[in-house]
Design an enzyme around this catalytic site. Structure first.
Site, PDB file in Angstrom:
ATOM      1  N   GLU A  57     -26.851  23.939  13.976  1.00  0.00           N
ATOM      2  CA  GLU A  57     -25.897  23.837  15.195  1.00  0.00           C
ATOM      3  C   GLU A  57     -26.609  22.746  16.178  1.00  0.00           C
ATOM      4  OE1 GLU A  57     -25.657  27.925  16.432  1.00  0.00           O
ATOM      5  OE2 GLU A  57     -26.067  28.386  14.458  1.00  0.00           O
ATOM      6  N   HIS A  78     -21.222  25.074  16.681  1.00  0.00           N
ATOM      7  CA  HIS A  78     -21.730  26.162  15.883  1.00  0.00           C
ATOM      8  C   HIS A  78     -21.472  25.836  14.509  1.00  0.00           C
ATOM      9  CE1 HIS A  78     -23.144  29.850  14.777  1.00  0.00           C
ATOM     10  NE2 HIS A  78     -23.380  30.651  15.992  1.00  0.00           N
TER      11      HIS A  78
END
Length: 305
Positions: free
Chosen positions: A280, A158
């Protein structure tokens, strides 16, 4: 493995590049190139005492992305646990410096939800390796199914990238290229469509949140993106993954909370949505189950161009 809880700084002696990793979540919060350029965003209000996941840097998501299983924590449990340093894993050679961290499911807390509960039938070990070079970093996660039962999973890195000069809403200098032909799922509107332009630039809207998942078209396996993160900051992101040695298609997610959502988060500065963009990579769709005794791996390389 050691059980230290203080942040770890890794320095590449030859180039001067450096990074910071928190054992809580095996969380990379900073990477600074040899020229002194920080590439990762960390919220000024991030909570770093282990009471909640760290806002910014690179949170790790496994065995789910988001919260499809509501009985399990959002994004799974890797980011909610203290990891141990793998003994002897630190390296500082001419080419790079690095470290590896490790977490076993039997040692994890907050690993609740269905089969991943306290009486889990799974036996899983995750190993996370970080390598830093003069102008790039690599992060790799290896998932070992040490038990006999197969399980389904998602895994995602992330990334919060720091955008220069607060220009996240300026699409001319903040954008993502390389998602042409991908299948887009807008998680806010529910819309699904296909990006048909090869050089289409994904930008942050000026008036609303962006939260979109991009699944690759048939035949595309690895992710290869160009990211503009503000004036004169150009990055390359490449990601690949395997399950039992077989390559698996890599998806991408682009997220920025915008003003209203930023204000609603206690660990995010009200105006800091202007300073970041999340890009991400992850194994999110068409991921085969990981069988007993098998291994999955997922790696990204981020280069400052």
């Amino acid at each position: 493995m050691s059980a230290a809880r203080d942040p770890i700084e890794i320095i590449h002696s030859k180039s001067g590049a450096k990074c910071t990793i928190y054992p809580y979540g095996a969380h990379l919060t900073s990477y600074v190139t040899s020229s002194g350029e920080e590439l990762l965003f960390l919220s000024r209000d991030a909570i770093l005492d282990g009471s909640r996941p760290i806002r910014g840097g690179i949170p790790l998501c496994f065995p789910q992305f988001g919260q499809p299983d509501r009985s399990m924590p959002q994004h799974g449990f890797l980011r909610n646990n203290y990891w141990g340093e793998v003994r002897g894993s630190r390296v500082d050679c001419d080419e790079h410096a690095g470290i590896s961290m490790e977490l076993s499911l039997v040692d994890a807390i907050n690993a609740r939800g269905g089969a991943w509960g306290d009486d889990t039938k799974y036996d899983v070990r995750c190993t996370y390796a970080v390598k830093i070079y003069a102008n790039r970093f690599e992060t790799s996660i290896v998932i070992d199914n040490l038990g006999e039962e197969e399980f389904r999973f998602q895994v995602l890195l992330h990334n919060y990238f720091l955008v220069r000069d607060g220009t996240a809403l300026n699409g001319e200098v903040c954008n993502v290229i390389g998602l042409g032909g991908y299948n887009v799922h807008d998680k806010v509107s529910g819309e699904r469509r296909v990006l048909d332009a090869e050089n289409f630039a994904v930008t942050v809207p000026k008036d609303r949140i962006i939260d979109r998942e991009y699944a690759p078209p048939s035949g595309v396996i690895d992710l290869d993106l160009s990211i503009s993160a503000g004036p004169s900051r150009n990055l390359s992101l490449k990601a690949s993954g395997t399950v039992d040695g077989i390559p698996v298609p890599v998806s991408g997610v682009v997220w920025n909370p915008h003003r209203d959502n930023a204000k609603a988060m206690i660990d995010f500065g009200d105006d800091q949505y202007l300073d970041m963009i999340c890009v991400e990579p992850g194994l999110l769709t068409d991921v085969p189950p990981l069988g007993g005794g098998k291994v999955a791996s997922f790696t990204q390389i981020v280069t400052c161009l």
